[in-house]
Enzyme design. Sequence first.
Site, short mmCIF file in Angstrom:
data_model
loop_
_atom_site.label_atom_id
_atom_site.label_comp_id
_atom_site.label_asym_id
_atom_site.label_seq_id
_atom_site.Cartn_x
_atom_site.Cartn_y
_atom_site.Cartn_z
N CYS A 114 56.61 16.91 61.31
CA CYS A 114 55.48 17.72 62.32
C CYS A 114 56.04 17.62 63.07
O CYS A 114 55.84 16.92 64.61
CB CYS A 114 54.72 16.00 62.01
SG CYS A 114 53.04 17.16 62.67
N CYS A 133 48.20 17.12 59.01
CA CYS A 133 49.18 17.39 60.32
C CYS A 133 48.86 16.43 61.15
O CYS A 133 48.64 16.38 61.82
CB CYS A 133 48.32 18.85 60.50
SG CYS A 133 49.46 19.65 62.32
#
Length: 381
Positions: free
Chosen positions: A379, A196
């Site tokens: 993302c 992430c």
Amino acid sequence: MQSCSLQRGPGAPSVVARPAARRTVAVRAQAVNTRTKDGYKVVIIGGGSAGITTASHYSRKIPNEVAVVEPSDIHYYQPLWTLVGGGFKDVQQSKRPMGDVMPSDVDWIRSGVTDFEPESNTVTTADGRTIKYEYLVVATGMQPKWHKVKGLSNALGDGHVVSNMAFKTAPLTYKTLQGLKKGHAVFTMPSGQIKCPGAGQKACYITEDYLRRHGRRANVQVSFCTPAAKIFGIPRYLQTIEQVVSERGIDVHLQSELTEVRGQDRDAVFNRMKPDCTPTGEQFVLHYDMLHVTPPQGPIDAVARSPLANAQGYVAVDKETLQHTKYPNIFALGECAAVPTSKTAAAAAAEFLVVRDNLDSLMAGGSADVSKYDGYSSCPL
């Protein structure tokens, strides 16, 4: 995405078995723990989103010929932790019993892997078993390296130092945010690859928005620190992000990496970094009232020290076919794979399609390059 150039984020959902199959999975898992089959057509290492997605496909294609090696009794949907840290979700919503997501018609071996022996097509588990395979898929993810920041492990969860990068710590972010009336909120990113890549920025933006909505923004300074020379590595989005942080009054410290947390004094020590992400030798200190840390991360130890790993500890695969560069019956996907792209769940979903096509072809006697990974990742910020 690497913090210093390129930078597992919200994306592909976990594969969930139908309720009718769950009792079968639980019984099967218990049985496998008391015996060892001679071997399996496909062995999958890891029960995260990438491993479970792969297991779902092969449980249908070759039922009862697939094993998943996974020690945890719980499956975590990690992308939800950002929302937990912002107070939008309860952390309990991010977990399910592993038996509920484990596909039927696979053997769940409830142990961790300790050794990979590709020359003999075997893996060894923490409980001492040797498992033979014809084909191996590695999907072991990454792990936080809290110890790489001096003082971080001791300070984490002290009411000021928080992180959305773990199940136990994500709820503490929101608790600390609720109590933040004035002072300084600092958000950090590490060098190297992480799951992430937008984690630090998302926590920062959510915090800033919360403070603004609750009438506290004028009393809280917000800072974002990254070792990279730019706040985002993709030019297409850089200008927009720079505009957002400017409009919101967020102080951005580029080429700055957290190296020490002095919890008792609430001081965060940063190395000033060169463009290549090596320290210049200079340091500076930021005093904080809230410190959100995205820790350094890396592959699990069993992978990093194995014959499968490259110099950085990731599984050495061809960046397009995801087939191992030395052992043709081995593939990897997700965070553990050595591919030059952002490590997100969206990337793992795209990589699964490539592994599926190429491994299916190889098993049928064909080549392992019928599908190629184009580097897709996502993302959301």
